[in-house]
Design a protein around this motif. Structure first.
Motif, PDB file in Angstrom:
ATOM      1  N   UNK A  36      33.781  37.407  19.360  1.00 33.43           N
ATOM      2  CA  UNK A  36      34.938  36.743  18.276  1.00 33.43           C
ATOM      3  C   UNK A  36      36.069  37.790  18.058  1.00 33.43           C
ATOM      4  N   UNK A  37      35.656  39.130  17.963  1.00 33.39           N
ATOM      5  CA  UNK A  37      36.484  40.348  17.808  1.00 33.39           C
ATOM      6  C   UNK A  37      37.519  40.370  19.059  1.00 33.39           C
ATOM      7  N   UNK A  38      37.148  40.184  20.187  1.00 32.01           N
ATOM      8  CA  UNK A  38      37.860  40.200  21.488  1.00 32.01           C
ATOM      9  C   UNK A  38      38.702  38.715  21.402  1.00 32.01           C
ATOM     10  N   UNK A  39      37.949  37.504  21.081  1.00 31.43           N
ATOM     11  CA  UNK A  39      39.038  36.599  20.996  1.00 31.43           C
ATOM     12  C   UNK A  39      39.970  36.671  19.905  1.00 31.43           C
ATOM     13  N   UNK A  40      39.621  37.152  18.859  1.00 27.47           N
ATOM     14  CA  UNK A  40      41.031  37.610  17.996  1.00 27.47           C
ATOM     15  C   UNK A  40      42.054  38.427  18.544  1.00 27.47           C
ATOM     16  N   UNK A  41      41.426  39.477  19.029  1.00 24.86           N
ATOM     17  CA  UNK A  41      42.709  40.273  19.809  1.00 24.86           C
ATOM     18  C   UNK A  41      43.433  39.575  20.553  1.00 24.86           C
ATOM     19  N   UNK A  42      42.820  38.838  21.459  1.00 23.40           N
ATOM     20  CA  UNK A  42      43.644  37.948  22.424  1.00 23.40           C
ATOM     21  C   UNK A  42      44.720  37.437  21.938  1.00 23.40           C
ATOM     22  N   UNK A  43      44.255  36.472  20.790  1.00 23.18           N
ATOM     23  CA  UNK A  43      44.977  35.353  20.099  1.00 23.18           C
ATOM     24  C   UNK A  43      46.087  36.104  19.657  1.00 23.18           C
TER      25      UNK A  43
END
Length: 58
Positions: free
Chosen positions: A37-44
């Protein structure tokens, strides 16, 4: 005076230990989910690549 746990105290302590153990297992298993989820948030939230918003030249 020496404290001797009563039957209810023993059950409560046992239940508390089980609850803590289950909670720690849940935390250990959730790290991979939290990391994803942290990686997803960083990408978004990442800024677009340079030139990605500009129209392509012919």
């Amino acid at each position: 005076m020496i404290y001797r746990p009563a039957r209810g105290d023993t059950k409560l302590l046992s239940f508390s230990r089980e609850l803590v153990r289950d909670s720690l297992v849940a935390l250990r298993n959730s790290e991979s989910i939290a990391r994803a989820q942290r990686i997803r948030d960083e990408l978004v939230n990442a800024e677009p690549a340079r030139g990605a918003t500009e129209p392509a030249e012919a």
